[in-house]
Write an enzyme that holds these catalytic residues in place. Structure first.
Site, PDB file in Angstrom:
ATOM      1  N   SER A  52       0.854  -1.180   0.000  1.00 48.76           N
ATOM      2  CA  SER A  52       0.000   0.000   0.000  1.00 48.76           C
ATOM      3  C   SER A  52       0.892   1.233   0.000  1.00 48.76           C
ATOM      4  CB  SER A  52      -0.903   0.017   1.245  1.00 48.76           C
ATOM      5  OG  SER A  52      -1.618   1.237   1.347  1.00 48.76           O
ATOM      6  N   ARG A  53       0.348   2.340  -0.506  1.00 50.10           N
ATOM      7  CA  ARG A  53       1.098   3.595  -0.401  1.00 50.10           C
ATOM      8  C   ARG A  53       1.173   4.052   1.046  1.00 50.10           C
ATOM      9  NH1 ARG A  53      -2.231   6.905  -4.835  1.00 50.10           N
ATOM     10  NH2 ARG A  53      -3.854   5.819  -3.661  1.00 50.10           N
ATOM     11  N   HIS A  95      -6.190  -0.088 -11.887  1.00 48.95           N
ATOM     12  CA  HIS A  95      -5.902  -1.485 -12.213  1.00 48.95           C
ATOM     13  C   HIS A  95      -4.810  -1.629 -13.266  1.00 48.95           C
ATOM     14  CE1 HIS A  95     -10.032  -3.255 -10.764  1.00 48.95           C
ATOM     15  NE2 HIS A  95      -9.308  -2.748  -9.790  1.00 48.95           N
ATOM     16  N   LYS A 113     -12.419  -7.197 -11.169  1.00 50.54           N
ATOM     17  CA  LYS A 113     -13.211  -6.705 -12.280  1.00 50.54           C
ATOM     18  C   LYS A 113     -13.803  -5.344 -11.928  1.00 50.54           C
ATOM     19  CE  LYS A 113     -16.402  -7.943  -9.629  1.00 50.54           C
ATOM     20  NZ  LYS A 113     -15.733  -7.315  -8.608  1.00 50.54           N
ATOM     21  N   ASP A 194     -19.173  -0.935 -11.565  1.00 48.54           N
ATOM     22  CA  ASP A 194     -19.175  -1.590 -10.257  1.00 48.54           C
ATOM     23  C   ASP A 194     -20.024  -2.860 -10.247  1.00 48.54           C
ATOM     24  OD1 ASP A 194     -18.369  -1.253  -7.337  1.00 48.54           O
ATOM     25  OD2 ASP A 194     -20.529  -1.523  -7.161  1.00 48.54           O
TER      26      ASP A 194
END
Length: 360
Positions: A52-53, A95, A113, A194
Protein backbone atom coordinates in the site's frame (compact mmCIF):
# COMPACT_ATOMS: atom_id res chain seq x y z
CA UNK A 1 -44.10 -29.95 -10.53
CA UNK A 2 -40.62 -30.35 -9.02
CA UNK A 3 -38.87 -33.54 -10.12
CA UNK A 4 -35.33 -34.89 -9.94
CA UNK A 5 -32.68 -35.19 -12.61
CA UNK A 6 -28.97 -35.89 -12.66
CA UNK A 7 -27.04 -32.67 -13.12
CA UNK A 8 -23.39 -32.54 -14.22
CA UNK A 9 -20.85 -32.37 -11.42
CA UNK A 10 -19.36 -28.93 -10.75
CA UNK A 11 -16.10 -28.44 -12.63
CA UNK A 12 -14.21 -26.60 -9.90
CA UNK A 13 -10.66 -26.92 -8.69
CA UNK A 14 -10.24 -28.57 -5.28
CA UNK A 15 -9.70 -25.93 -2.64
CA UNK A 16 -7.21 -28.11 -0.77
CA UNK A 17 -4.57 -30.54 -1.88
CA UNK A 18 -3.87 -28.94 -5.25
CA UNK A 19 -1.28 -26.43 -6.48
CA UNK A 20 -0.52 -23.70 -3.97
CA UNK A 21 0.67 -20.18 -4.73
CA UNK A 22 2.06 -17.38 -2.62
CA UNK A 23 -0.08 -14.28 -3.09
CA UNK A 24 0.70 -10.60 -2.81
CA UNK A 25 -2.09 -8.04 -2.46
CA UNK A 26 -2.15 -4.51 -3.86
CA UNK A 27 -4.87 -2.38 -2.31
CA UNK A 28 -5.73 -3.57 1.22
CA UNK A 29 -9.40 -2.52 1.15
CA UNK A 30 -12.72 -4.29 1.69
CA UNK A 31 -12.58 -6.72 -1.24
CA UNK A 32 -8.95 -7.64 -0.45
CA UNK A 33 -9.97 -8.28 3.14
CA UNK A 34 -12.74 -10.66 2.04
CA UNK A 35 -10.46 -12.33 -0.52
CA UNK A 36 -7.70 -12.97 2.00
CA UNK A 37 -10.15 -14.15 4.66
CA UNK A 38 -11.67 -16.83 2.44
CA UNK A 39 -8.32 -17.96 1.01
CA UNK A 40 -6.94 -18.56 4.47
CA UNK A 41 -10.14 -20.12 5.81
CA UNK A 42 -11.07 -22.39 2.91
CA UNK A 43 -7.98 -23.15 0.81
CA UNK A 44 -4.28 -23.88 0.78
CA UNK A 45 -3.57 -20.56 -0.98
CA UNK A 46 -1.72 -18.06 1.20
CA UNK A 47 -1.28 -14.30 1.10
CA UNK A 48 2.35 -13.69 2.03
CA UNK A 49 2.68 -9.96 1.34
CA UNK A 50 0.59 -6.80 1.07
CA UNK A 51 1.46 -3.45 -0.46
CA UNK A 52 0.00 0.00 0.00
CA UNK A 53 1.10 3.60 -0.40
CA UNK A 54 0.32 3.81 3.31
CA UNK A 55 2.73 1.70 5.38
CA UNK A 56 0.25 1.90 8.25
CA UNK A 57 -2.59 0.42 6.18
CA UNK A 58 -0.33 -2.34 4.91
CA UNK A 59 0.83 -3.16 8.43
CA UNK A 60 -2.72 -3.20 9.79
CA UNK A 61 -3.88 -5.54 7.01
CA UNK A 62 -0.90 -7.84 7.56
CA UNK A 63 -1.56 -8.00 11.30
CA UNK A 64 -5.26 -8.71 10.77
CA UNK A 65 -4.61 -11.66 8.46
CA UNK A 66 -1.28 -13.00 9.70
CA UNK A 67 0.50 -11.91 6.50
CA UNK A 68 4.31 -12.08 6.91
CA UNK A 69 5.33 -9.02 4.86
CA UNK A 70 3.89 -5.51 4.66
CA UNK A 71 5.32 -3.12 2.05
CA UNK A 72 4.90 0.64 1.98
CA UNK A 73 4.96 0.79 -1.83
CA UNK A 74 3.61 -1.18 -4.75
CA UNK A 75 7.09 -1.40 -6.24
CA UNK A 76 8.36 -3.19 -3.15
CA UNK A 77 5.41 -5.58 -3.21
CA UNK A 78 5.95 -6.70 -6.81
CA UNK A 79 9.71 -7.01 -6.20
CA UNK A 80 9.17 -9.34 -3.22
CA UNK A 81 10.75 -12.68 -4.23
CA UNK A 82 8.33 -14.63 -2.02
CA UNK A 83 5.35 -13.51 -4.15
CA UNK A 84 4.21 -15.70 -7.08
CA UNK A 85 1.03 -13.87 -8.06
CA UNK A 86 -0.37 -10.41 -7.33
CA UNK A 87 -4.03 -9.76 -6.61
CA UNK A 88 -4.89 -6.25 -7.83
CA UNK A 89 -7.62 -4.93 -5.53
CA UNK A 90 -7.09 -1.18 -5.93
CA UNK A 91 -9.84 1.10 -7.36
CA UNK A 92 -10.55 0.29 -11.01
CA UNK A 93 -8.90 3.37 -12.56
CA UNK A 94 -5.63 2.13 -11.02
CA UNK A 95 -5.90 -1.49 -12.21
CA UNK A 96 -3.92 -0.98 -15.42
CA UNK A 97 -1.01 0.81 -13.75
CA UNK A 98 -0.72 -1.69 -10.91
CA UNK A 99 -1.17 -4.77 -13.10
CA UNK A 100 1.46 -3.55 -15.56
CA UNK A 101 3.82 -3.00 -12.62
CA UNK A 102 3.36 -6.60 -11.50
CA UNK A 103 3.63 -7.99 -15.04
CA UNK A 104 6.87 -6.09 -15.60
CA UNK A 105 8.22 -7.73 -12.46
CA UNK A 106 7.39 -11.15 -13.91
CA UNK A 107 4.44 -11.82 -11.60
CA UNK A 108 1.15 -13.45 -12.53
CA UNK A 109 -1.86 -11.21 -11.88
CA UNK A 110 -5.47 -11.62 -10.81
CA UNK A 111 -7.10 -8.26 -11.50
CA UNK A 112 -10.38 -7.29 -9.87
CA UNK A 113 -13.21 -6.71 -12.28
CA UNK A 114 -13.55 -4.68 -14.33
CA UNK A 115 -10.03 -5.53 -15.44
CA UNK A 116 -9.59 -1.89 -16.50
CA UNK A 117 -11.98 0.97 -17.22
CA UNK A 118 -11.91 0.57 -21.02
CA UNK A 119 -11.47 -2.00 -23.75
CA UNK A 120 -8.37 -0.16 -24.98
CA UNK A 121 -6.68 -0.42 -21.58
CA UNK A 122 -7.70 -4.06 -21.23
CA UNK A 123 -6.12 -4.79 -24.60
CA UNK A 124 -2.92 -3.05 -23.44
CA UNK A 125 -2.80 -5.15 -20.29
CA UNK A 126 -3.48 -8.35 -22.23
CA UNK A 127 -0.69 -7.53 -24.71
CA UNK A 128 1.79 -6.84 -21.89
CA UNK A 129 0.96 -10.09 -20.08
CA UNK A 130 1.19 -12.12 -23.29
CA UNK A 131 4.55 -10.54 -24.14
CA UNK A 132 5.85 -11.27 -20.63
CA UNK A 133 4.57 -14.83 -20.67
CA UNK A 134 2.76 -14.47 -17.33
CA UNK A 135 -0.81 -15.41 -16.52
CA UNK A 136 -3.24 -12.50 -16.36
CA UNK A 137 -6.84 -13.13 -15.34
CA UNK A 138 -9.85 -10.93 -14.68
CA UNK A 139 -11.33 -11.71 -11.26
CA UNK A 140 -14.74 -12.60 -12.68
CA UNK A 141 -15.21 -14.85 -9.68
CA UNK A 142 -18.85 -15.71 -10.45
CA UNK A 143 -17.63 -17.71 -13.47
CA UNK A 144 -15.69 -20.06 -11.15
CA UNK A 145 -18.53 -20.81 -8.72
CA UNK A 146 -19.82 -24.42 -8.67
CA UNK A 147 -23.30 -23.51 -9.96
CA UNK A 148 -21.92 -21.48 -12.84
CA UNK A 149 -19.77 -24.39 -13.96
CA UNK A 150 -22.84 -26.65 -13.92
CA UNK A 151 -24.78 -24.12 -16.01
CA UNK A 152 -21.83 -23.86 -18.41
CA UNK A 153 -21.95 -27.63 -18.93
CA UNK A 154 -25.74 -27.57 -19.47
CA UNK A 155 -25.26 -24.90 -22.13
CA UNK A 156 -22.37 -26.74 -23.80
CA UNK A 157 -24.29 -30.03 -23.83
CA UNK A 158 -27.35 -28.42 -25.41
CA UNK A 159 -29.67 -29.27 -22.51
CA UNK A 160 -31.39 -25.89 -22.90
CA UNK A 161 -31.51 -26.22 -26.69
CA UNK A 162 -30.82 -23.01 -28.60
CA UNK A 163 -30.55 -20.10 -26.17
CA UNK A 164 -33.10 -17.48 -27.13
CA UNK A 165 -33.04 -15.00 -24.26
CA UNK A 166 -31.11 -14.15 -21.10
CA UNK A 167 -32.25 -11.64 -18.51
CA UNK A 168 -30.10 -10.50 -15.62
CA UNK A 169 -30.22 -7.69 -13.09
CA UNK A 170 -27.65 -6.37 -10.65
CA UNK A 171 -28.50 -3.47 -8.36
CA UNK A 172 -27.23 -2.29 -4.99
CA UNK A 173 -28.37 1.13 -3.74
CA UNK A 174 -25.87 3.77 -2.67
CA UNK A 175 -26.80 6.84 -0.67
CA UNK A 176 -25.86 9.92 -2.73
CA UNK A 177 -22.58 11.23 -1.33
CA UNK A 178 -20.12 13.48 -3.23
CA UNK A 179 -17.28 11.89 -1.25
CA UNK A 180 -18.25 8.37 -2.35
CA UNK A 181 -16.14 7.17 -5.29
CA UNK A 182 -19.31 5.65 -6.78
CA UNK A 183 -20.46 9.18 -7.63
CA UNK A 184 -17.08 10.40 -8.87
CA UNK A 185 -16.40 9.94 -12.62
CA UNK A 186 -12.65 10.39 -12.18
CA UNK A 187 -12.62 7.55 -9.61
CA UNK A 188 -14.42 5.20 -12.01
CA UNK A 189 -17.80 5.69 -10.39
CA UNK A 190 -21.14 4.55 -11.73
CA UNK A 191 -23.27 1.43 -11.62
CA UNK A 192 -21.94 -0.15 -14.81
CA UNK A 193 -18.29 -0.52 -13.78
CA UNK A 194 -19.17 -1.59 -10.26
CA UNK A 195 -22.20 -3.89 -10.64
CA UNK A 196 -23.01 -3.88 -14.34
CA UNK A 197 -19.82 -5.74 -15.14
CA UNK A 198 -21.45 -8.87 -13.67
CA UNK A 199 -24.57 -8.49 -15.78
CA UNK A 200 -22.75 -7.77 -19.02
CA UNK A 201 -20.43 -10.72 -18.39
CA UNK A 202 -23.42 -13.02 -17.73
CA UNK A 203 -25.15 -11.90 -20.93
CA UNK A 204 -22.00 -12.76 -22.91
CA UNK A 205 -21.63 -16.07 -21.07
CA UNK A 206 -25.24 -17.07 -21.79
CA UNK A 207 -25.81 -15.81 -25.33
CA UNK A 208 -22.36 -15.14 -26.80
CA UNK A 209 -20.69 -11.88 -27.79
CA UNK A 210 -23.14 -9.09 -28.62
CA UNK A 211 -23.34 -7.96 -32.23
CA UNK A 212 -25.71 -5.06 -31.61
CA UNK A 213 -26.82 -3.32 -28.42
CA UNK A 214 -28.98 -0.46 -27.23
CA UNK A 215 -28.78 1.19 -23.82
CA UNK A 216 -31.08 3.58 -22.01
CA UNK A 217 -30.59 4.93 -18.51
CA UNK A 218 -30.20 7.71 -16.00
CA UNK A 219 -27.07 9.80 -15.44
CA UNK A 220 -26.13 11.99 -12.47
CA UNK A 221 -25.34 15.70 -12.67
CA UNK A 222 -21.63 14.71 -12.69
CA UNK A 223 -22.04 12.35 -15.62
CA UNK A 224 -22.00 9.11 -13.62
CA UNK A 225 -24.40 6.38 -14.73
CA UNK A 226 -26.95 5.65 -11.98
CA UNK A 227 -29.12 3.09 -13.72
CA UNK A 228 -29.36 1.50 -17.15
CA UNK A 229 -30.94 -1.21 -19.24
CA UNK A 230 -29.06 -2.73 -22.17
CA UNK A 231 -30.70 -4.93 -24.79
CA UNK A 232 -28.23 -6.82 -26.96
CA UNK A 233 -28.39 -9.35 -29.78
CA UNK A 234 -25.71 -11.97 -30.37
CA UNK A 235 -24.84 -14.04 -33.43
CA UNK A 236 -27.73 -16.44 -34.00
CA UNK A 237 -30.28 -13.85 -32.76
CA UNK A 238 -30.13 -14.72 -29.05
CA UNK A 239 -30.98 -11.62 -27.04
CA UNK A 240 -30.05 -10.45 -23.57
CA UNK A 241 -31.46 -7.80 -21.26
CA UNK A 242 -29.09 -6.43 -18.61
CA UNK A 243 -30.42 -4.12 -15.88
CA UNK A 244 -27.99 -2.29 -13.60
CA UNK A 245 -28.69 0.16 -10.80
CA UNK A 246 -27.03 1.95 -7.91
CA UNK A 247 -30.30 3.61 -6.87
CA UNK A 248 -32.28 0.42 -6.13
CA UNK A 249 -31.76 -3.13 -4.91
CA UNK A 250 -32.54 -5.92 -7.35
CA UNK A 251 -32.72 -9.65 -6.54
CA UNK A 252 -30.19 -10.87 -9.16
CA UNK A 253 -32.38 -13.78 -10.27
CA UNK A 254 -30.89 -14.37 -13.70
CA UNK A 255 -32.73 -16.40 -16.34
CA UNK A 256 -31.46 -18.22 -19.43
CA UNK A 257 -34.28 -19.33 -21.73
CA UNK A 258 -33.70 -21.90 -24.46
CA UNK A 259 -35.78 -23.73 -27.05
CA UNK A 260 -35.89 -26.86 -24.86
CA UNK A 261 -35.56 -25.66 -21.27
CA UNK A 262 -35.03 -22.60 -19.10
CA UNK A 263 -32.73 -22.04 -16.13
CA UNK A 264 -33.91 -19.65 -13.45
CA UNK A 265 -31.71 -18.75 -10.51
CA UNK A 266 -33.38 -18.92 -7.11
CA UNK A 267 -30.56 -17.04 -5.34
CA UNK A 268 -28.51 -14.03 -6.42
CA UNK A 269 -26.45 -15.29 -9.36
CA UNK A 270 -23.34 -13.26 -8.45
CA UNK A 271 -22.77 -15.34 -5.29
CA UNK A 272 -22.80 -19.11 -4.65
CA UNK A 273 -26.36 -19.88 -5.75
CA UNK A 274 -28.95 -22.52 -6.53
CA UNK A 275 -31.09 -22.60 -9.66
CA UNK A 276 -34.01 -24.48 -11.21
CA UNK A 277 -34.17 -25.99 -14.67
CA UNK A 278 -37.69 -25.79 -16.09
CA UNK A 279 -38.86 -28.10 -18.87
CA UNK A 280 -42.54 -27.61 -19.47
CA UNK A 281 -44.35 -28.22 -16.18
CA UNK A 282 -41.33 -29.97 -14.65
CA UNK A 283 -38.76 -28.16 -12.52
CA UNK A 284 -35.44 -29.73 -11.55
CA UNK A 285 -33.47 -27.99 -8.79
CA UNK A 286 -29.69 -27.81 -8.59
CA UNK A 287 -28.76 -26.91 -5.01
CA UNK A 288 -25.63 -25.08 -3.93
CA UNK A 289 -24.19 -27.42 -1.29
CA UNK A 290 -20.67 -26.08 -0.73
CA UNK A 291 -21.67 -24.23 2.42
CA UNK A 292 -19.80 -21.13 1.26
CA UNK A 293 -21.90 -18.00 1.08
CA UNK A 294 -21.45 -14.50 -0.26
CA UNK A 295 -17.89 -13.39 -0.88
CA UNK A 296 -16.50 -16.58 0.60
CA UNK A 297 -17.00 -17.77 -2.99
CA UNK A 298 -14.02 -15.65 -4.06
CA UNK A 299 -11.81 -18.61 -3.17
CA UNK A 300 -12.64 -20.74 -6.23
CA UNK A 301 -11.08 -18.31 -8.71
CA UNK A 302 -7.84 -18.37 -6.72
CA UNK A 303 -7.71 -22.16 -6.72
CA UNK A 304 -8.43 -22.14 -10.46
CA UNK A 305 -5.63 -19.66 -11.13
CA UNK A 306 -3.18 -21.78 -9.14
CA UNK A 307 -4.10 -24.78 -11.30
CA UNK A 308 -3.69 -22.78 -14.50
CA UNK A 309 -0.21 -21.64 -13.44
CA UNK A 310 0.71 -25.21 -12.49
CA UNK A 311 -0.45 -26.37 -15.93
CA UNK A 312 1.62 -23.70 -17.67
CA UNK A 313 -1.33 -21.66 -18.89
CA UNK A 314 -1.12 -17.89 -19.37
CA UNK A 315 -4.90 -17.33 -19.67
CA UNK A 316 -8.04 -18.69 -18.09
CA UNK A 317 -9.64 -21.32 -20.33
CA UNK A 318 -13.12 -20.29 -19.20
CA UNK A 319 -12.78 -16.47 -19.07
CA UNK A 320 -9.97 -15.53 -21.42
CA UNK A 321 -8.30 -12.18 -21.94
CA UNK A 322 -10.37 -11.80 -25.09
CA UNK A 323 -13.49 -12.38 -22.98
CA UNK A 324 -12.33 -9.64 -20.57
CA UNK A 325 -11.77 -7.31 -23.54
CA UNK A 326 -15.24 -8.16 -24.83
CA UNK A 327 -16.88 -7.35 -21.49
CA UNK A 328 -14.95 -4.07 -21.34
CA UNK A 329 -16.14 -3.22 -24.86
CA UNK A 330 -19.75 -3.88 -23.84
CA UNK A 331 -19.33 -1.58 -20.85
CA UNK A 332 -17.71 1.08 -23.07
CA UNK A 333 -20.69 0.94 -25.42
CA UNK A 334 -23.25 1.13 -22.62
CA UNK A 335 -21.50 4.03 -20.89
CA UNK A 336 -21.01 5.93 -24.13
CA UNK A 337 -24.69 5.49 -24.99
CA UNK A 338 -25.61 7.28 -21.79
CA UNK A 339 -23.71 10.37 -22.98
CA UNK A 340 -22.26 12.99 -20.63
CA UNK A 341 -18.77 11.47 -20.83
CA UNK A 342 -19.53 8.43 -18.70
CA UNK A 343 -18.08 6.23 -21.40
CA UNK A 344 -14.90 8.19 -21.99
CA UNK A 345 -11.76 6.14 -21.36
CA UNK A 346 -10.18 9.05 -19.46
CA UNK A 347 -13.11 9.22 -17.06
CA UNK A 348 -13.63 12.93 -17.74
CA UNK A 349 -17.19 14.18 -17.64
CA UNK A 350 -18.86 17.56 -18.04
CA UNK A 351 -21.43 18.66 -15.50
CA UNK A 352 -24.88 17.83 -16.82
CA UNK A 353 -28.29 17.74 -15.14
CA UNK A 354 -29.76 14.39 -14.16
CA UNK A 355 -31.72 13.05 -17.08
CA UNK A 356 -33.00 9.95 -18.83
CA UNK A 357 -31.26 9.05 -22.08
CA UNK A 358 -32.07 6.62 -24.83
CA UNK A 359 -29.62 5.86 -27.63
CA UNK A 360 -30.20 3.28 -30.37
Amino acid sequence: MTTTMTFPEPEVEALRGGPRLRWGVIGPGEIANDFTTTLHAHSDQRVVAVGSRSPERAAAFAARHGVPAAHGSYEALVADPTVDVVYIASPHPQHLEHALLAVAAGKHVLVEKPMTTSAADTRALAAAARAAGVLAMEAMWTRYLPGTTVLARLLADGVLGDVRLATVDVGWPHRPDPADRMFDPVAGGGALLDAGVYGHWFARFATGAPVTSSTTGTVSDRGVDLQSVTVSTATGSAQAVVSTSMTAWTPGLAVVAGSRATVRYTDHFVFPASFALHHGADAHVWEERSGLRGRAGLVWQAAALARYVSDGRTESPVHSLDDAIGVAAALDAARAALDGGAGRPDGASPSVPERDTSTP
